[in-house]
Design a protein around this motif. Structure first.
Motif, mmCIF file in Angstrom:
data_model
loop_
_atom_site.group_PDB
_atom_site.id
_atom_site.type_symbol
_atom_site.label_atom_id
_atom_site.label_comp_id
_atom_site.label_asym_id
_atom_site.label_seq_id
_atom_site.Cartn_x
_atom_site.Cartn_y
_atom_site.Cartn_z
ATOM 1 N N UNK A 69 38.684 -22.738 -6.421
ATOM 2 C CA UNK A 69 39.602 -21.613 -6.257
ATOM 3 C C UNK A 69 38.814 -20.361 -6.623
ATOM 4 N N UNK A 70 38.422 -19.593 -5.623
ATOM 5 C CA UNK A 70 37.585 -18.413 -5.859
ATOM 6 C C UNK A 70 38.305 -17.333 -6.670
ATOM 7 N N UNK A 71 39.608 -17.410 -6.775
ATOM 8 C CA UNK A 71 40.361 -16.443 -7.578
ATOM 9 C C UNK A 71 40.449 -16.856 -9.046
ATOM 10 N N UNK A 72 39.897 -18.025 -9.374
ATOM 11 C CA UNK A 72 40.008 -18.518 -10.748
ATOM 12 C C UNK A 72 38.703 -19.163 -11.222
ATOM 13 N N UNK A 73 37.558 -18.547 -10.898
ATOM 14 C CA UNK A 73 36.282 -19.065 -11.391
ATOM 15 C C UNK A 73 36.224 -18.894 -12.901
ATOM 16 N N UNK A 74 35.521 -19.804 -13.567
ATOM 17 C CA UNK A 74 35.372 -19.673 -15.017
ATOM 18 C C UNK A 74 33.916 -19.891 -15.408
ATOM 19 N N UNK A 75 33.501 -19.265 -16.472
ATOM 20 C CA UNK A 75 32.129 -19.358 -16.951
ATOM 21 C C UNK A 75 31.808 -20.822 -17.252
#
Length: 85
Positions: A69-75
């Motif tokens: 989900x490109x709207x919810x990337x995480x480190x």
């Protein structure tokens, strides 16, 4: 007697058609993408930036990362940047 044979024939043909349609749907199943190289997401990364950085098209990036989900990337998230779709 003739009606019973006709009914049996229609029933047999119907069963054959149903089975044929079900099997043809199974053949269309998508193959799973295979990843060859990954990159970890760092602060500020976006899908667009990663595709640009590694020279990928948006379509190819999406095909090798189907669940991202490109709207919810995480480190720390791993993204595939090379592989087969």
């Amino acid at each position: 007697m003739a009606k019973a044979m006709l009914f049996s024939l229609v029933l047999l043909i119907s069963a054959f058609l149903i089975i044929s349609m079900a099997e043809s749907r199974m053949v269309v199943a998508k193959s799973n993408p295979e990843c060859e190289l990954v990159v970890g997401v760092v602060s500020g990364d976006t899908c667009a930036a990663i595709t640009q950085q590694f020279g990928l098209t948006t379509e190819f990036f999406g095909s090798i990362n189907p669940n991202v989900n490109c709207n919810a990337l995480f480190v720390g998230q791993w993204l595939c940047i090379s592989g087969t779709a």
